[in-house]
Design a protein around this motif. Structure first.
Motif, PDB file in Angstrom:
ATOM      1  N   ASN A 133       0.820  -1.198   0.000  1.00  0.00           N
ATOM      2  CA  ASN A 133       0.000   0.000   0.000  1.00  0.00           C
ATOM      3  C   ASN A 133       0.863   1.261   0.000  1.00  0.00           C
ATOM      4  O   ASN A 133       2.053   1.219   0.325  1.00  0.00           O
ATOM      5  N   ASN A 134       0.235   2.370  -0.393  1.00  0.00           N
ATOM      6  CA  ASN A 134       0.886   3.692  -0.340  1.00  0.00           C
ATOM      7  C   ASN A 134       2.236   3.677  -1.044  1.00  0.00           C
ATOM      8  O   ASN A 134       3.225   4.229  -0.544  1.00  0.00           O
ATOM      9  N   SER A 135       2.273   3.072  -2.210  1.00  0.00           N
ATOM     10  CA  SER A 135       3.533   2.910  -2.933  1.00  0.00           C
ATOM     11  C   SER A 135       3.419   3.458  -4.352  1.00  0.00           C
ATOM     12  O   SER A 135       2.330   3.821  -4.809  1.00  0.00           O
ATOM     13  N   LYS A 136       4.554   3.511  -5.048  1.00  0.00           N
ATOM     14  CA  LYS A 136       4.585   4.090  -6.392  1.00  0.00           C
ATOM     15  C   LYS A 136       5.357   3.180  -7.346  1.00  0.00           C
ATOM     16  O   LYS A 136       6.439   2.692  -7.011  1.00  0.00           O
ATOM     17  N   ILE A 137       4.778   3.001  -8.533  1.00  0.00           N
ATOM     18  CA  ILE A 137       5.436   2.296  -9.635  1.00  0.00           C
ATOM     19  C   ILE A 137       5.491   3.292 -10.784  1.00  0.00           C
ATOM     20  O   ILE A 137       4.481   3.565 -11.435  1.00  0.00           O
ATOM     21  N   ARG A 191       0.919  -5.953 -11.400  1.00  0.00           N
ATOM     22  CA  ARG A 191      -0.166  -6.687 -10.741  1.00  0.00           C
ATOM     23  C   ARG A 191      -0.355  -6.132  -9.332  1.00  0.00           C
ATOM     24  O   ARG A 191       0.545  -6.212  -8.498  1.00  0.00           O
ATOM     25  N   LEU A 192      -1.531  -5.560  -9.091  1.00  0.00           N
ATOM     26  CA  LEU A 192      -1.891  -5.094  -7.756  1.00  0.00           C
ATOM     27  C   LEU A 192      -2.926  -6.054  -7.183  1.00  0.00           C
ATOM     28  O   LEU A 192      -4.017  -6.208  -7.737  1.00  0.00           O
ATOM     29  N   TRP A 193      -2.596  -6.691  -6.069  1.00  0.00           N
ATOM     30  CA  TRP A 193      -3.462  -7.688  -5.438  1.00  0.00           C
ATOM     31  C   TRP A 193      -3.677  -7.289  -3.978  1.00  0.00           C
ATOM     32  O   TRP A 193      -2.724  -7.255  -3.201  1.00  0.00           O
ATOM     33  N   TYR A 194      -4.909  -6.959  -3.627  1.00  0.00           N
ATOM     34  CA  TYR A 194      -5.202  -6.449  -2.290  1.00  0.00           C
ATOM     35  C   TYR A 194      -4.225  -5.319  -1.918  1.00  0.00           C
ATOM     36  O   TYR A 194      -3.689  -5.288  -0.806  1.00  0.00           O
ATOM     37  N   SER A 195      -4.027  -4.415  -2.837  1.00  0.00           N
ATOM     38  CA  SER A 195      -3.060  -3.319  -2.654  1.00  0.00           C
ATOM     39  C   SER A 195      -3.773  -1.999  -2.895  1.00  0.00           C
ATOM     40  O   SER A 195      -4.387  -1.806  -3.952  1.00  0.00           O
ATOM     41  N   HIS A 196      -3.668  -1.081  -1.944  1.00  0.00           N
ATOM     42  CA  HIS A 196      -4.491   0.123  -1.943  1.00  0.00           C
ATOM     43  C   HIS A 196      -3.631   1.383  -1.904  1.00  0.00           C
ATOM     44  O   HIS A 196      -2.491   1.382  -1.429  1.00  0.00           O
ATOM     45  N   ASP A 197      -4.224   2.467  -2.423  1.00  0.00           N
ATOM     46  CA  ASP A 197      -3.630   3.806  -2.316  1.00  0.00           C
ATOM     47  C   ASP A 197      -2.259   3.889  -2.992  1.00  0.00           C
ATOM     48  O   ASP A 197      -1.340   4.543  -2.496  1.00  0.00           O
ATOM     49  N   ASN A 198      -2.135   3.236  -4.133  1.00  0.00           N
ATOM     50  CA  ASN A 198      -0.880   3.260  -4.888  1.00  0.00           C
ATOM     51  C   ASN A 198      -0.994   4.160  -6.116  1.00  0.00           C
ATOM     52  O   ASN A 198      -2.091   4.461  -6.587  1.00  0.00           O
ATOM     53  N   ILE A 199       0.153   4.560  -6.655  1.00  0.00           N
ATOM     54  CA  ILE A 199       0.222   5.317  -7.903  1.00  0.00           C
ATOM     55  C   ILE A 199       1.018   4.495  -8.914  1.00  0.00           C
ATOM     56  O   ILE A 199       2.159   4.104  -8.651  1.00  0.00           O
ATOM     57  N   VAL A 200       0.399   4.230 -10.056  1.00  0.00           N
ATOM     58  CA  VAL A 200       1.057   3.534 -11.166  1.00  0.00           C
ATOM     59  C   VAL A 200       1.061   4.518 -12.329  1.00  0.00           C
ATOM     60  O   VAL A 200       0.025   4.787 -12.930  1.00  0.00           O
ATOM     61  N   GLU A 201       2.228   5.064 -12.645  1.00  0.00           N
ATOM     62  CA  GLU A 201       2.270   6.202 -13.571  1.00  0.00           C
ATOM     63  C   GLU A 201       3.489   6.129 -14.494  1.00  0.00           C
ATOM     64  O   GLU A 201       4.599   5.796 -14.076  1.00  0.00           O
ATOM     65  N   GLY A 202       3.241   6.447 -15.767  1.00  0.00           N
ATOM     66  CA  GLY A 202       4.326   6.661 -16.713  1.00  0.00           C
ATOM     67  C   GLY A 202       5.055   5.409 -17.142  1.00  0.00           C
ATOM     68  O   GLY A 202       6.175   5.492 -17.668  1.00  0.00           O
ATOM     69  N   ASN A 203       4.436   4.237 -16.975  1.00  0.00           N
ATOM     70  CA  ASN A 203       5.103   2.993 -17.346  1.00  0.00           C
ATOM     71  C   ASN A 203       4.828   2.645 -18.801  1.00  0.00           C
ATOM     72  O   ASN A 203       3.743   2.905 -19.326  1.00  0.00           O
ATOM     73  N   TYR A 204       5.815   2.032 -19.448  1.00  0.00           N
ATOM     74  CA  TYR A 204       5.678   1.553 -20.822  1.00  0.00           C
ATOM     75  C   TYR A 204       5.647   0.033 -20.767  1.00  0.00           C
ATOM     76  O   TYR A 204       6.620  -0.615 -20.392  1.00  0.00           O
ATOM     77  N   SER A 213      -8.428  -4.292  -5.050  1.00  0.00           N
ATOM     78  CA  SER A 213      -7.602  -3.146  -4.649  1.00  0.00           C
ATOM     79  C   SER A 213      -8.392  -1.864  -4.883  1.00  0.00           C
ATOM     80  O   SER A 213      -9.127  -1.756  -5.870  1.00  0.00           O
ATOM     81  N   SER A 214      -8.215  -0.873  -4.024  1.00  0.00           N
ATOM     82  CA  SER A 214      -9.018   0.348  -4.116  1.00  0.00           C
ATOM     83  C   SER A 214      -8.149   1.583  -3.947  1.00  0.00           C
ATOM     84  O   SER A 214      -7.002   1.510  -3.477  1.00  0.00           O
ATOM     85  N   ASN A 215      -8.717   2.709  -4.357  1.00  0.00           N
ATOM     86  CA  ASN A 215      -8.072   4.020  -4.189  1.00  0.00           C
ATOM     87  C   ASN A 215      -6.702   4.093  -4.847  1.00  0.00           C
ATOM     88  O   ASN A 215      -5.770   4.706  -4.320  1.00  0.00           O
ATOM     89  N   ASN A 216      -6.586   3.475  -6.011  1.00  0.00           N
ATOM     90  CA  ASN A 216      -5.336   3.551  -6.763  1.00  0.00           C
ATOM     91  C   ASN A 216      -5.445   4.562  -7.891  1.00  0.00           C
ATOM     92  O   ASN A 216      -6.536   4.817  -8.413  1.00  0.00           O
ATOM     93  N   ILE A 217      -4.313   5.125  -8.285  1.00  0.00           N
ATOM     94  CA  ILE A 217      -4.228   6.043  -9.421  1.00  0.00           C
ATOM     95  C   ILE A 217      -3.428   5.354 -10.514  1.00  0.00           C
ATOM     96  O   ILE A 217      -2.269   4.974 -10.305  1.00  0.00           O
ATOM     97  N   ILE A 218      -4.058   5.190 -11.678  1.00  0.00           N
ATOM     98  CA  ILE A 218      -3.400   4.571 -12.838  1.00  0.00           C
ATOM     99  C   ILE A 218      -3.333   5.653 -13.906  1.00  0.00           C
ATOM    100  O   ILE A 218      -4.336   6.006 -14.519  1.00  0.00           O
ATOM    101  N   ARG A 219      -2.141   6.207 -14.133  1.00  0.00           N
ATOM    102  CA  ARG A 219      -2.053   7.439 -14.911  1.00  0.00           C
ATOM    103  C   ARG A 219      -0.872   7.401 -15.896  1.00  0.00           C
ATOM    104  O   ARG A 219       0.216   6.955 -15.579  1.00  0.00           O
TER     105      ARG A 219
END
Length: 404
Positions: free
Chosen positions: A125-129, A149-162, A174-180
């Motif tokens: 949780n509360n992490s960044k990729i 892969r986010l599994w039961y993982s919350h409040d994360n930011i997944v951004e700018g990945n290719y 998983s909830s409250n994630n940002i996929i941007r």
């Protein structure tokens, strides 16, 4: 060498001390800086440290079994590394990076290749990729692993990945994630939500995948400013929803897909509404496909341009009439705008005639586009020999596109 609380190491695989020894000997908060070279993988990080490869010339190479890197501590940072050669087991989810039951993790600027799964978060949780380049093993699509892969993982930011030539990017339970601002191509599901809600999905671009974005059994998310192109094949979908409620889908571009939108019993929960607004649904085989519609969706200020069919319904008895339409632009609208206010003088209505046969009976799709089907459909429009089905009524259709 220690300086200001940091541990700085630069060594090649030929030296005596392996990377795991350096991790074991590090103190909390230390930084391990790797120079160019190949380092032995299958490492365990169980303390809050940073490993920085600076320019991705430091290669952490697994032995072809299990995870290349496993994290079990919070406050770990993996930066600018090349990570490769995980195991091949789907059962154990062999990954380039696995994070297990931790928080405040940063995975940034890495290149992951020849890893079955890329970044695997389990209860992290509360992490960044951020800003990683990820591909899977060079095997058939169904045998690849998920890039992220986010599994039961919350409040994360997944951004700018290719992400390319992987299977899926998944957000499950998983909830409250940002996929941007992620980019994905040549996969199966570029982004797949299941039992995941209250997330933000924005400014991603996905192309040449089987499915762009698909939401299942999820609720309460905002999906905006995404681009999904060229999702083709037997079930090609730009954005799909199954048993999904209380979503806002806005300002997306869905172009050259087999289906622009696919709505399977969505919304699902009684009393909920899905809102589709300001989207551009362009040059798809079907602009929208409805399946088992029971509850209302709202469509406003969308553009439907160049689609072979604006909408289809594949389920007899669906409650299509519950949907609300306003201020949408349809390029097949045949009305006028005498007062020049940009709104058509009569309502836009979309009927299905003989088309309903191949919509309800998939085996008849073999004849779709054939001369006989075209002639029969034309005759049915002139003098209906069966009751046509009304799919869309927009009482205030735009006469000009909402977008330039």
């Amino acid at each position: 060498m220690r300086k200001l609380g940091f541990l700085v190491l630069a060594f090649n695989i030929c030296l005596a001390n392996p990377l795991q020894d350096a991790i074991n000997n590090a103190n909390d908060g230390d930084v391990i800086t790797l120079g160019a070279g190949v380092y032995e993988g299958n490492i365990l990080i169980n303390k809050p440290i940073t490993i920085d490869g600076k320019d991705q010339k430091a290669i952490i190479r697994g032995n072809g079994t299990g995870d290349v890197i496993k994290i079990t501590s919070g406050n770990v940072r993996l930066l600018n590394l090349t990570i490769e050669n995980s195991g091949n087991s789907h059962t154990t989810i062999d990954s380039g990076i696995t994070c297990d039951n931790a928080s405040d993790i940063l995975i940034e600027g890495n290149s992951l290749k020849s890893t079955l799964f890329g970044v695997n978060f389990k209860q992290c949780n509360n992490s960044k990729i951020l800003n990683n380049k990820i591909t899977s093993k060079p095997v058939d699509l169904g045998l690849r692993g998920d890039a992220i892969r986010l599994w039961y993982s919350h409040d994360n930011i997944v951004e700018g990945n290719y992400v390319y030539d992987s299977r899926d990017m998944v957000v499950w339970y998983s909830s409250n994630n940002i996929i941007r601002k992620n980019y994905g191509e040549r996969g199966r599901y570029s982004l797949h939500f299941m039992y995941a809600g209250k997330s933000l999905v924005e400014e991603n671009e996905f192309k040449q995948n089987s499915v762009g974005i698909f939401f299942m059994f999820s609720s309460g998310s905002l999906v905006r400013n995404n681009k999904v192109f060229s999702s083709t094949g037997a079930f090609g979908v730009g954005i799909g929803m199954k048993d999904t409620s209380d979503f806002v889908i806005e300002n997306n571009i869905l172009s050259h897909n087999a289906r622009g939108l696919y709505l399977d019993q969505s919304p699902f929960q009684p009393g909920t509404v899905n809102v589709f607004k300001n989207n551009q649904i362009l040059y798809n085989t079907s602009g929208i496909q409805f399946h088992a519609t029971q509850h209302k969706s709202i469509f406003e200020n969308n553009d439907f341009i160049g689609n072979m069919e604006v909408a289809i319904n594949d389920t007899p008895g669906s409650k299509i009439a519950k949907n609300e339409w306003s201020n949408n632009y349809f390029d097949d609208y045949a009305g006028f705008d005498r007062d020049k206010n940009g709104i058509g003088d009569i309502a836009y209505k979309n009927f299905t005639y003989l088309d309903s046969l191949w919509q309800y009976y998939p085996n008849l799709r073999f004849f779709y586009g054939s001369s006989i089907m075209t002639i029969l459909n034309f005759i049915a429009r002139l003098a209906p020999f069966s009751e046509p089905e009304l799919l869309i009524t927009d009482s205030m259709p735009k006469t000009r596109p909402n977008h330039d």
